[in-house]
Design a protein around this motif. Structure first.
Motif, PDB file in Angstrom:
ATOM      1  N   PHE A 145      85.683  23.384-100.343  1.00 31.57           N
ATOM      2  CA  PHE A 145      85.760  24.828-100.636  1.00 31.57           C
ATOM      3  C   PHE A 145      86.894  25.446 -99.835  1.00 31.57           C
ATOM      4  CE2 PHE A 145      81.467  23.642-101.778  1.00 31.57           C
ATOM      5  CZ  PHE A 145      81.360  24.203-103.037  1.00 31.57           C
ATOM      6  N   CYS A 146      88.059  24.835 -99.947  1.00 32.89           N
ATOM      7  CA  CYS A 146      89.195  25.262 -99.145  1.00 32.89           C
ATOM      8  C   CYS A 146      90.173  26.014-100.061  1.00 32.89           C
ATOM      9  CB  CYS A 146      89.841  24.024 -98.541  1.00 32.89           C
ATOM     10  SG  CYS A 146      91.183  24.403 -97.438  1.00 32.89           S
ATOM     11  N   PRO A 147      90.333  27.335 -99.863  1.00 39.22           N
ATOM     12  CA  PRO A 147      91.183  28.118-100.766  1.00 39.22           C
ATOM     13  C   PRO A 147      92.595  27.547-100.860  1.00 39.22           C
ATOM     14  CG  PRO A 147      89.913  29.575 -99.361  1.00 39.22           C
ATOM     15  CD  PRO A 147      89.656  28.184 -98.867  1.00 39.22           C
ATOM     16  N   ASP A 148      93.112  27.533-102.084  1.00 35.59           N
ATOM     17  CA  ASP A 148      94.446  27.021-102.405  1.00 35.59           C
ATOM     18  C   ASP A 148      94.583  25.512-102.254  1.00 35.59           C
ATOM     19  OD1 ASP A 148      95.551  29.425-103.189  1.00 35.59           O
ATOM     20  OD2 ASP A 148      95.974  29.987-101.112  1.00 35.59           O
ATOM     21  N   PHE A 149      93.486  24.842-101.885  1.00 32.01           N
ATOM     22  CA  PHE A 149      93.531  23.374-101.806  1.00 32.01           C
ATOM     23  C   PHE A 149      92.559  22.802-102.846  1.00 32.01           C
ATOM     24  CE2 PHE A 149      92.084  19.392 -99.432  1.00 32.01           C
ATOM     25  CZ  PHE A 149      93.183  18.634 -99.815  1.00 32.01           C
ATOM     26  N   THR A 150      91.306  23.278-102.805  1.00 27.19           N
ATOM     27  CA  THR A 150      90.326  22.805-103.783  1.00 27.19           C
ATOM     28  C   THR A 150      89.677  23.943-104.569  1.00 27.19           C
ATOM     29  OG1 THR A 150      88.733  22.783-101.976  1.00 27.19           O
ATOM     30  CG2 THR A 150      89.701  20.667-102.581  1.00 27.19           C
ATOM     31  N   VAL A 151      89.906  25.177-104.133  1.00 33.53           N
ATOM     32  CA  VAL A 151      89.420  26.328-104.918  1.00 33.53           C
ATOM     33  C   VAL A 151      90.501  27.399-104.959  1.00 33.53           C
ATOM     34  CG1 VAL A 151      86.937  25.979-104.474  1.00 33.53           C
ATOM     35  CG2 VAL A 151      88.294  27.333-102.866  1.00 33.53           C
ATOM     36  N   GLN A 152      90.385  28.276-105.964  1.00 32.05           N
ATOM     37  CA  GLN A 152      91.329  29.382-106.124  1.00 32.05           C
ATOM     38  C   GLN A 152      91.163  30.348-104.949  1.00 32.05           C
ATOM     39  OE1 GLN A 152      92.155  28.809-109.608  1.00 32.05           O
ATOM     40  NE2 GLN A 152      94.097  29.654-108.966  1.00 32.05           N
ATOM     41  N   SER A 153      92.266  30.767-104.367  1.00 34.97           N
ATOM     42  CA  SER A 153      92.144  31.777-103.307  1.00 34.97           C
ATOM     43  C   SER A 153      91.804  33.119-103.942  1.00 34.97           C
ATOM     44  CB  SER A 153      93.458  31.887-102.553  1.00 34.97           C
ATOM     45  OG  SER A 153      93.383  32.991-101.690  1.00 34.97           O
ATOM     46  N   HIS A 154      90.935  33.893-103.288  1.00 34.06           N
ATOM     47  CA  HIS A 154      90.622  35.229-103.819  1.00 34.06           C
ATOM     48  C   HIS A 154      91.586  36.287-103.299  1.00 34.06           C
ATOM     49  CE1 HIS A 154      86.151  34.174-104.797  1.00 34.06           C
ATOM     50  NE2 HIS A 154      87.008  33.339-105.322  1.00 34.06           N
ATOM     51  N   ARG A 155      92.354  35.912-102.273  1.00 34.53           N
ATOM     52  CA  ARG A 155      93.304  36.869-101.711  1.00 34.53           C
ATOM     53  C   ARG A 155      94.638  36.690-102.388  1.00 34.53           C
ATOM     54  NH1 ARG A 155      91.717  37.200 -95.939  1.00 34.53           N
ATOM     55  NH2 ARG A 155      89.576  37.950 -96.097  1.00 34.53           N
ATOM     56  N   ARG A 156      95.286  37.781-102.666  1.00 35.81           N
ATOM     57  CA  ARG A 156      96.581  37.673-103.336  1.00 35.81           C
ATOM     58  C   ARG A 156      97.704  37.981-102.359  1.00 35.81           C
ATOM     59  NH1 ARG A 156      95.402  34.703-105.714  1.00 35.81           N
ATOM     60  NH2 ARG A 156      94.271  34.501-107.681  1.00 35.81           N
ATOM     61  N   SER A 157      97.538  37.583-101.097  1.00 38.65           N
ATOM     62  CA  SER A 157      98.535  38.015-100.115  1.00 38.65           C
ATOM     63  C   SER A 157      99.175  36.819 -99.440  1.00 38.65           C
ATOM     64  CB  SER A 157      97.855  38.894 -99.073  1.00 38.65           C
ATOM     65  OG  SER A 157      96.774  38.171 -98.530  1.00 38.65           O
TER      66      SER A 157
END
Length: 788
Positions: A145-157
């Motif tokens: 559950f690592c954003p931008d590695f295995t899941v979509q990041s919710h932050r757009r920054s």
């Protein structure tokens, strides 16, 4: 170049200091590797050489690789370089772990703490250091559950405000919509690939089970699974949900365009396969040792029920058993049925969809769902949707019947049908007309799903291979269980049932093994149930019984003296075929079908432990007038006790869950080899002949045969339709004996089947993971790898 580094390491048998970062970093620094490269660059012989001659290097390598995963999980893998390091460590551990597991001296290594290896760079005390296995499993869970590695990041920054991996709520990052989650994330090819690599490592961690021999001791739980599915893993719920939803939402056809799988490589399928395999392994749990959580009918606002008892410590089993919303059940059932029917669609729309290969994992998953979640089982049986599961299972059974390498598939298909047949609704659903014309190598017929089931079972019994004989009891038990509810059998199916009775009641078959007469008892019970409870619509069956009346008369007059017994045994055919196929009018097979083929010579298969006999697999329940069931005490009426069905003899040694009974074992061997010490005696034949339930059928023949003969003489008839018309309007009200209570043999959980499922499931996983071949040529103990 990383490849030369890998080689130098494995050649370097001189101890290398753990602090020599330059040396260790070369293992994960390479950018252009794939898991296949790692397998090619790190040969088995070298891993074993390092293990034997430079154990400190192997220990350091494992420890360092886990440390890199932990660091990646801590930092959140924001740079491409960090992600590459994590993936390379992942691949390296996947390669090495099986060689750690195969050596008993190393097996405890991951459960020890590494001296001076506190988690905070060495300044923690050794007291709070976690075992390496726990650090590894928690890091993998975080990385999934690592954003931008295995899941979509919710932050757009930008990176500097990137989400802190420890503060994110992973329930918001579930991989796919479905149970307990409504939002379907945008598909992302790279994320799917990364998840697949991490799940491959997870599956490899869990595979320690393959290196322990099968045992009936259900207490030896897999420590890796136990820890991963415990409250220590804060991602247990979102990960369970992600795996389940990814599997059930998968559509191999792709976005509604037929034939599009030929255009692009589907990157979702490897993830779905890996998810299905991880899911069934985490659900490997012996439900017979615990009271499985029974859930009442309340519905709360959550996807899981919050009802006591809390259920098993294994959270995945716990969550599975507590799913209860109708829409969740619908989603799961539709998904599984859609995937199971994929190989059937292949037959009448060739190449229209990508053919999936993971139907065995799906069947295990469906079994677990029904076994652990009774509400799901009732939901499945509530509508005719259950037939969308039944038809694919019958297709697989029929297709695999001649193939020695698919014995396991045959067993699980039959086990699922046995479980379903214990519920009245299953029998009722079978009356739905069968119109789907899946090309199957069976005679053409017009009728219901019950006809399809009987015709396929007949085909398995008469033209399957020898190894399937232990399943005959199960197949006929299923037919007995559904028989009181079958409103109208077709002529084809009625003839098949009588052909089985004819084959099983020959003297050589009855006298050649201690339990063979049980099959006759089962079939007589089927005829009695239909005549007593469904006489009106079953003129085809009644007609078939009248035509074959000599079979019943021969049974009633079965000789019991020694001389006749010996004579009967001598009639035994020279061929090993258990049943003659003659006088079964098979007619033409369905158009477009191919005959069931044996395995290609050289096909790999894994051995299975024996399954318990039908008396251990099931318990008898009596159906009361209001349709409720009550369990009967073990004292069984018939079949007689001295012929307890012996356990099947497995491909390896017979394995029996209970203490050895010399007498029963002798019988088991004698019936397995049909020679040996056991011989039929007049007393033995009498003991069961006197219990043959022939009264109802004899009464029916007594009443109807003279009437049918009279019609034939009066009208000079040889025409079946006139006789059938007479039988349709006939009635036996008041003429038959009082109906017997309906007996249902319901599947009951037991440690024998739990062990069977474990060996079967790991055997499937072993054989299906060939690219890379994770466990190939390692010293597995749970089963033997055999060639057909």
């Amino acid at each position: 170049n990383g490849s030369s580094a890998s080689v130098t390491m494995f050649v370097s048998l001189q101890p290398v200091e753990a602090t020599d970062d330059a040396f260790w970093d070369q293992f994960w620094a390479d950018t252009a590797t794939s898991v296949q490269d790692v397998f090619a660059l790190v040969p088995a012989a070298e891993i074993r050489a390092v293990r034997e001659e430079s154990p400190s290097n192997l220990a350091t390598l494992c420890y360092k690789a886990v440390e890199k995963l932990v660091q990646g999980a801590e930092s959140g893998c924001h740079t491409e370089k960090e992600r590459q390091i994590v993936l390379n460590c992942c691949r390296l551990l996947t390669r090495i772990l099986p060689y750690i597991f195969e050596d008993p001296d190393w097996r405890g290594f991951f459960w020890s703490t590494v001296p001076g290896a506190g988690r905070g760079g060495g300044d923690d005390d050794d007291e709070n250091a976690r075992p390496l296995a726990e650090s590894l499993l928690l890091a993998v869970a975080d990385l999934l559950f690592c954003p931008d590695f295995t899941v979509q990041s919710h932050r757009r920054s930008t990176v500097d405000t990137a989400e802190d991996i420890h503060s994110i709520d992973s329930c918001e990052y579930i991989w796919e919509a479905g149970v307990g989650f409504a939002h379907s994330p945008q598909p992302n090819y790279i994320h799917d690939l990364n998840r697949t690599e991490l799940l491959k490592l997870l599956l490899t961690c869990f595979s320690e089970a393959m290196y322990l021999p099968p045992s009936s001791d259900s207490s030896n739980t897999n420590p890796w699974v136990q820890f991963f599915c415990s409250t220590e893993n804060r991602h247990a719920l979102p990960l369970f949900t992600s795996l389940l939803n990814v599997v059930c939402a998968y559509d191999p056809v792709g976005y509604g365009i037929p034939y599009n799988h030929l255009l692009f490589s589907d990157y979702r399928e490897p993830l779905v396969e890996e998810a299905a395999q991880v899911l069934i392994v985490t659900l490997d749990y012996d439900s017979s040792t615990s009271s499985s959580p029974t859930v009442d009918g309340t519905t709360t606002g959550t996807a899981m029920d919050d009802v006591d008892p809390p259920g098993p410590d294994n959270l995945f089993v716990n969550y599975l058993s507590r799913i209860h919303r109708e829409e969740d059940f619908q989603f799961i059932l539709k998904g599984v049925a859609h995937l199971l029917s994929n190989p059937l669609v292949q037959t009448y729309l060739p190449n229209s969809a990508k053919k999936i290969q993971f139907h065995q994992e799906l069947l295990v998953l469906f079994w677990k769902l029904c076994d652990f979640n009774k509400k799901f089982l009732f939901f499945v049986l509530k509508s005719s949707d259950v037939l969308d599961i039944l038809v694919p299972i019958l297709y697989f059974l029929n297709d695999a019947r001649a193939d020695q390498s698919r014995v396991g598939l045959m067993h699980i298909g039959v086990f699922i049908l046995l479980l379903l047949s214990g519920e009245r609704n299953f029998g009722v659903r079978l009356n739905k007309p069968y119109s789907v014309r899946v090309p199957m190598d069976i005679p053409v017929f017009t009728g219901t799903h019950a006809d399809l089931l009987i015709i396929v079972f007949h085909k398995i019994i008469t033209s399957g291979h020898q190894r399937l004989q232990p399943l005959f009891d199960c197949l006929l038990t299923i037919v007995v269980n559904v028989s009181p509810y079958l409103k109208s059998l077709s002529m084809v199916a009625a003839n098949k049932l009588l052909h089985l009775l004819e084959a099983f009641s020959t003297t050589w078959f009855l006298f050649s093994a201690v339990q063979n007469h049980h099959l006759v008892f089962f079939l007589l019970e089927v005829f009695n149930n239909i005549i007593q409870y469904q006489f009106d619509g079953n003129s085809n069956l009644v007609y078939a019984v009248i035509r074959k009346r000599n079979v019943f008369h021969q049974l009633a007059n079965l000789p019991t003296d020694s001389q006749s017994i010996q004579k009967g045994l001598q009639r035994k055919k020279k061929t090993p075929e258990p049943i003659s196929r003659t006088n079964s009018q098979d007619g033409v097979s369905m158009e477009g079908s191919r005959p069931a083929a044996p395995a290609e010579p050289g096909t790999l298969k894994t051995s299975l432990v024996a399954t318990p006999g039908i008396d251990k697999l099931t318990e008898k329940s009596q159906v009361s007038e209001d349709g409720t069931m009550r369990s009967l005490e073990p004292e069984s009426s018939q079949p007689p006790p001295e012929g307890n069905p012996p356990s099947a003899v497995s491909d390896g040694e017979p394995w029996s869950g209970e203490a050895s009974h010399p007498q029963r074992d002798r019988r088991r061997l004698s019936s397995a080899s049909s020679s040996g010490q056991w011989t039929p005696t007049p007393d033995w034949v009498m003991s069961w002949k006197s219990k043959l339930p022939l009264q109802t059928i004899m009464r029916l023949l007594q009443v109807l045969v003279p009437q049918v003969e009279k019609i034939c003489i009066d009208k000079g008839l040889t025409d079946e339709s006139e006789i059938l018309r007479f039988l349709q309007h006939g009635t036996l009200v008041g003429l038959l004996p009082v109906p017997h209570p309906i007996l249902i043999r319901k599947y009951q959980a037991n440690s024998g089947t739990a062990m069977w499922f474990r060996t079967y499931m790991w055997g499937v996983i072993y054989l299906r993971n060939v690219d890379p071949p994770i466990w190939y040529d390692t010293d597995v103990k749970l089963f033997e790898i055999q060639r057909v």
